[in-house]
Design a protein around this motif. Structure first.
Motif, PDB file in Angstrom:
ATOM      1  N   PHE A  78      69.259  25.174  28.195  1.00 18.81           N
ATOM      2  CA  PHE A  78      70.658  25.402  28.530  1.00 18.81           C
ATOM      3  C   PHE A  78      70.761  25.828  29.986  1.00 18.81           C
ATOM      4  O   PHE A  78      69.895  26.526  30.510  1.00 18.81           O
ATOM      5  CB  PHE A  78      71.259  26.496  27.638  1.00 18.81           C
ATOM      6  CG  PHE A  78      71.199  26.213  26.170  1.00 18.81           C
ATOM      7  CD1 PHE A  78      70.107  26.613  25.406  1.00 18.81           C
ATOM      8  CD2 PHE A  78      72.233  25.542  25.542  1.00 18.81           C
ATOM      9  CE1 PHE A  78      70.049  26.347  24.050  1.00 18.81           C
ATOM     10  CE2 PHE A  78      72.180  25.273  24.179  1.00 18.81           C
ATOM     11  CZ  PHE A  78      71.097  25.679  23.435  1.00 18.81           C
TER      12      PHE A  78
ATOM     13  N   TYR B  13      73.280  27.835  32.681  1.00 19.50           N
ATOM     14  CA  TYR B  13      74.403  28.748  32.803  1.00 19.50           C
ATOM     15  C   TYR B  13      74.697  29.002  34.273  1.00 19.50           C
ATOM     16  O   TYR B  13      73.854  28.855  35.150  1.00 19.50           O
ATOM     17  CB  TYR B  13      74.086  30.092  32.138  1.00 19.50           C
ATOM     18  CG  TYR B  13      73.888  30.040  30.645  1.00 19.50           C
ATOM     19  CD1 TYR B  13      72.650  29.699  30.102  1.00 19.50           C
ATOM     20  CD2 TYR B  13      74.919  30.351  29.769  1.00 19.50           C
ATOM     21  CE1 TYR B  13      72.456  29.652  28.732  1.00 19.50           C
ATOM     22  CE2 TYR B  13      74.733  30.319  28.400  1.00 19.50           C
ATOM     23  CZ  TYR B  13      73.507  29.966  27.887  1.00 19.50           C
ATOM     24  OH  TYR B  13      73.319  29.924  26.531  1.00 19.50           O
TER      25      TYR B  13
ATOM     26  N   GLN C  32      76.575  32.090  36.704  1.00 24.23           N
ATOM     27  CA  GLN C  32      77.038  33.473  36.669  1.00 24.23           C
ATOM     28  C   GLN C  32      77.546  33.881  38.035  1.00 24.23           C
ATOM     29  O   GLN C  32      76.795  33.843  39.019  1.00 24.23           O
ATOM     30  CB  GLN C  32      75.903  34.400  36.217  1.00 24.23           C
ATOM     31  CG  GLN C  32      76.324  35.848  36.025  1.00 24.23           C
ATOM     32  CD  GLN C  32      75.179  36.727  35.533  1.00 24.23           C
ATOM     33  OE1 GLN C  32      74.034  36.529  35.887  1.00 24.23           O
ATOM     34  NE2 GLN C  32      75.510  37.711  34.708  1.00 24.23           N
TER      35      GLN C  32
ATOM     36  N   LEU D 238      77.738  35.255  31.800  1.00 21.09           N
ATOM     37  CA  LEU D 238      77.158  33.924  31.908  1.00 21.09           C
ATOM     38  C   LEU D 238      78.100  32.917  31.268  1.00 21.09           C
ATOM     39  O   LEU D 238      78.572  33.114  30.142  1.00 21.09           O
ATOM     40  CB  LEU D 238      75.802  33.862  31.195  1.00 21.09           C
ATOM     41  CG  LEU D 238      74.628  34.563  31.869  1.00 21.09           C
ATOM     42  CD1 LEU D 238      74.651  36.056  31.613  1.00 21.09           C
ATOM     43  CD2 LEU D 238      73.314  33.972  31.395  1.00 21.09           C
TER      44      LEU D 238
ATOM     45  N   LEU E 176      78.261  29.019  30.030  1.00 21.39           N
ATOM     46  CA  LEU E 176      77.447  27.846  29.731  1.00 21.39           C
ATOM     47  C   LEU E 176      77.992  26.625  30.466  1.00 21.39           C
ATOM     48  O   LEU E 176      79.188  26.347  30.407  1.00 21.39           O
ATOM     49  CB  LEU E 176      77.433  27.587  28.228  1.00 21.39           C
ATOM     50  CG  LEU E 176      76.625  26.376  27.760  1.00 21.39           C
ATOM     51  CD1 LEU E 176      75.134  26.597  28.021  1.00 21.39           C
ATOM     52  CD2 LEU E 176      76.866  26.107  26.285  1.00 21.39           C
TER      53      LEU E 176
ATOM     54  N   PHE F  36      74.970  32.075  40.919  1.00 25.13           N
ATOM     55  CA  PHE F  36      73.659  32.350  40.326  1.00 25.13           C
ATOM     56  C   PHE F  36      73.522  31.407  39.136  1.00 25.13           C
ATOM     57  O   PHE F  36      74.340  31.460  38.205  1.00 25.13           O
ATOM     58  CB  PHE F  36      73.604  33.822  39.886  1.00 25.13           C
ATOM     59  CG  PHE F  36      72.233  34.351  39.551  1.00 25.13           C
ATOM     60  CD1 PHE F  36      71.996  35.016  38.368  1.00 25.13           C
ATOM     61  CD2 PHE F  36      71.187  34.217  40.449  1.00 25.13           C
ATOM     62  CE1 PHE F  36      70.742  35.527  38.062  1.00 25.13           C
ATOM     63  CE2 PHE F  36      69.921  34.715  40.161  1.00 25.13           C
ATOM     64  CZ  PHE F  36      69.709  35.376  38.959  1.00 25.13           C
TER      65      PHE F  36
ATOM     66  N   ILE G 115      71.298  30.000  35.997  1.00 28.03           N
ATOM     67  CA  ILE G 115      70.234  30.469  35.104  1.00 28.03           C
ATOM     68  C   ILE G 115      70.015  29.450  33.996  1.00 28.03           C
ATOM     69  O   ILE G 115      70.988  28.928  33.437  1.00 28.03           O
ATOM     70  CB  ILE G 115      70.601  31.819  34.444  1.00 28.03           C
ATOM     71  CG1 ILE G 115      71.107  32.823  35.490  1.00 28.03           C
ATOM     72  CG2 ILE G 115      69.412  32.402  33.703  1.00 28.03           C
ATOM     73  CD1 ILE G 115      71.656  34.101  34.880  1.00 28.03           C
TER      74      ILE G 115
ATOM     75  N   GLY H  53      67.189  37.087  35.499  1.00 23.99           N
ATOM     76  CA  GLY H  53      67.762  36.481  34.326  1.00 23.99           C
ATOM     77  C   GLY H  53      67.806  37.465  33.167  1.00 23.99           C
ATOM     78  O   GLY H  53      67.097  38.470  33.173  1.00 23.99           O
ATOM     79  N   PRO H  54      68.627  37.208  32.162  1.00 21.62           N
ATOM     80  CA  PRO H  54      68.710  38.098  31.000  1.00 21.62           C
ATOM     81  C   PRO H  54      67.414  38.082  30.195  1.00 21.62           C
ATOM     82  O   PRO H  54      66.744  37.050  30.099  1.00 21.62           O
ATOM     83  CB  PRO H  54      69.857  37.493  30.177  1.00 21.62           C
ATOM     84  CG  PRO H  54      70.582  36.589  31.105  1.00 21.62           C
ATOM     85  CD  PRO H  54      69.569  36.094  32.075  1.00 21.62           C
TER      86      PRO H  54
ATOM     87  N   PHE I  55      74.417  42.416  27.698  1.00 20.50           N
ATOM     88  CA  PHE I  55      75.312  41.382  27.186  1.00 20.50           C
ATOM     89  C   PHE I  55      75.077  41.187  25.700  1.00 20.50           C
ATOM     90  O   PHE I  55      73.934  41.028  25.259  1.00 20.50           O
ATOM     91  CB  PHE I  55      75.061  40.042  27.881  1.00 20.50           C
ATOM     92  CG  PHE I  55      75.453  40.015  29.329  1.00 20.50           C
ATOM     93  CD1 PHE I  55      74.512  40.217  30.330  1.00 20.50           C
ATOM     94  CD2 PHE I  55      76.769  39.754  29.701  1.00 20.50           C
ATOM     95  CE1 PHE I  55      74.867  40.183  31.661  1.00 20.50           C
ATOM     96  CE2 PHE I  55      77.132  39.710  31.035  1.00 20.50           C
ATOM     97  CZ  PHE I  55      76.188  39.927  32.021  1.00 20.50           C
TER      98      PHE I  55
ATOM     99  N   LYS J 210      73.744  26.960  21.409  1.00 20.36           N
ATOM    100  CA  LYS J 210      74.304  27.519  22.638  1.00 20.36           C
ATOM    101  C   LYS J 210      74.943  28.869  22.352  1.00 20.36           C
ATOM    102  O   LYS J 210      75.549  29.100  21.307  1.00 20.36           O
ATOM    103  CB  LYS J 210      75.330  26.568  23.240  1.00 20.36           C
ATOM    104  CG  LYS J 210      76.525  26.259  22.356  1.00 20.36           C
ATOM    105  CD  LYS J 210      77.433  25.255  23.063  1.00 20.36           C
ATOM    106  CE  LYS J 210      78.661  24.957  22.228  1.00 20.36           C
ATOM    107  NZ  LYS J 210      79.557  23.977  22.908  1.00 20.36           N
ATOM    108  N   LEU J 211      74.762  29.771  23.308  1.00 18.66           N
ATOM    109  CA  LEU J 211      75.231  31.139  23.173  1.00 18.66           C
ATOM    110  C   LEU J 211      76.583  31.328  23.849  1.00 18.66           C
ATOM    111  O   LEU J 211      76.829  30.793  24.931  1.00 18.66           O
ATOM    112  CB  LEU J 211      74.221  32.100  23.800  1.00 18.66           C
ATOM    113  CG  LEU J 211      72.878  32.244  23.085  1.00 18.66           C
ATOM    114  CD1 LEU J 211      71.868  32.932  23.996  1.00 18.66           C
ATOM    115  CD2 LEU J 211      73.035  33.034  21.798  1.00 18.66           C
TER     116      LEU J 211
ATOM    117  N   PHE K  91      78.630  34.389  25.411  1.00 17.67           N
ATOM    118  CA  PHE K  91      78.338  35.744  25.851  1.00 17.67           C
ATOM    119  C   PHE K  91      79.596  36.606  25.912  1.00 17.67           C
ATOM    120  O   PHE K  91      80.697  36.132  26.192  1.00 17.67           O
ATOM    121  CB  PHE K  91      77.697  35.722  27.250  1.00 17.67           C
ATOM    122  CG  PHE K  91      76.244  35.347  27.233  1.00 17.67           C
ATOM    123  CD1 PHE K  91      75.852  34.019  27.222  1.00 17.67           C
ATOM    124  CD2 PHE K  91      75.267  36.324  27.214  1.00 17.67           C
ATOM    125  CE1 PHE K  91      74.510  33.672  27.203  1.00 17.67           C
ATOM    126  CE2 PHE K  91      73.922  35.994  27.198  1.00 17.67           C
ATOM    127  CZ  PHE K  91      73.550  34.670  27.177  1.00 17.67           C
ATOM    128  N   GLY K  92      79.404  37.895  25.658  1.00 23.15           N
ATOM    129  CA  GLY K  92      80.436  38.873  25.939  1.00 23.15           C
ATOM    130  C   GLY K  92      80.510  39.103  27.434  1.00 23.15           C
ATOM    131  O   GLY K  92      79.697  38.575  28.204  1.00 23.15           O
TER     132      GLY K  92
END
Lengths: 114, 112
Positions: A34, A36, A38, A44, A46, A91, A93, B43-44, B89, B99-100, B102-103
């Motif tokens: 995936f 993303y 930001q 983030l 998508l 950014f 990711i 990155g997270p 997050f 696919k995520l 996010f908050g």
């Protein structure tokens, strides 16, 4: 945890040029990756889902001709920002999903378009 | 449409205290709820995740509480340390590996 490597970590490019960002899963095969985006102090968002050997699926509002995604192997996906403009500065990711369906993220790429 | 709402936006806690972050979701099709920690310029990193069939999951100092009927889940960081200062997050997806969503993120500052 699994390791996802992104390259480069940061890049500065001139407006109108293209930039390629690589995302590699180092110790596992990822059928799905995936991408993303930001912005500073934001969450983030998508951009697209990349599956090995098939065309990427883009989220609504993301220009597929501007953000070219290639997923040539089970360990590599690339994002090319074509004809970059200052508003593309962000950014970026990537994440890769393991066979146990856990998502691990790369360290991100800071793109600055001048 | 923000499908995962996260609060608070920022949080200051003393060392040794408890950090609590809450998330609410709208899509009942979500069935995988991970939490990520992100340091500036990085990155997270996956912290902990839960599925709806479990009401609580604990890993070290991190605990997720899940309330399916209220469509809410929360992260508790026990014995908070200055090294925990980061942005957290919550996220949700229809299944692990999908696919995520996010908050908005919570910036946590742990004061020594």
């Amino acid at each position: 945890g699994a390791v996802v490597s992104q390259h480069p970590s940061w890049v500065i490019c001139k407006s109108g040029t293209s930039v390629k960002i690589e995302c590699r899963s180092l110790d596992f095969q990822a059928t799905t990756m995936f991408w993303y985006r930001q912005f500073p102090k934001q969450s983030l968002m998508l951009m697209a889902t990349s599956n090995e050997g098939s065309k990427a699926t883009y989220e609504q509002g993301v220009e597929k001709d501007k953000f070219l995604i290639n997923h040539a192997s089970l360990t590599l996906s690339t994002l090319t920002v074509t004809s970059a403009h200052p508003e593309d500065s962000s950014f970026y990711i990537c994440s890769a999903t393991t066979r146990l369906f856990l998502a691990f993220f790369g360290q991100g790429t800071r793109l600055t378009v001048v | 449409q923000q499908q995962v709402k996260q609060s608070p936006q920022s949080l200051i806690v003393q060392k040794g205290g408890i950090s609590i972050i809450n998330c609410a979701y709208e899509n009942t099709a979500f069935d995988y709820f991970p939490w990520y920690q992100q340091f500036p310029g990085k990155g997270p990193a996956l912290l902990i995740a839960i599925r709806p069939d479990v009401s609580e999951k604990k890993e070290g100092r991190f605990t997720i509480s899940f309330n399916k009927s209220a469509k809410q889940f929360s992260l508790h960081i026990m014995d908070s340390q200055p090294g925990d200062s980061a942005t957290y997050f919550c996220a949700a997806s229809r299944a692990a590996g999908n696919k995520l969503t996010f908050g908005g993120g919570t910036r946590v500052l742990v004061k020594p």
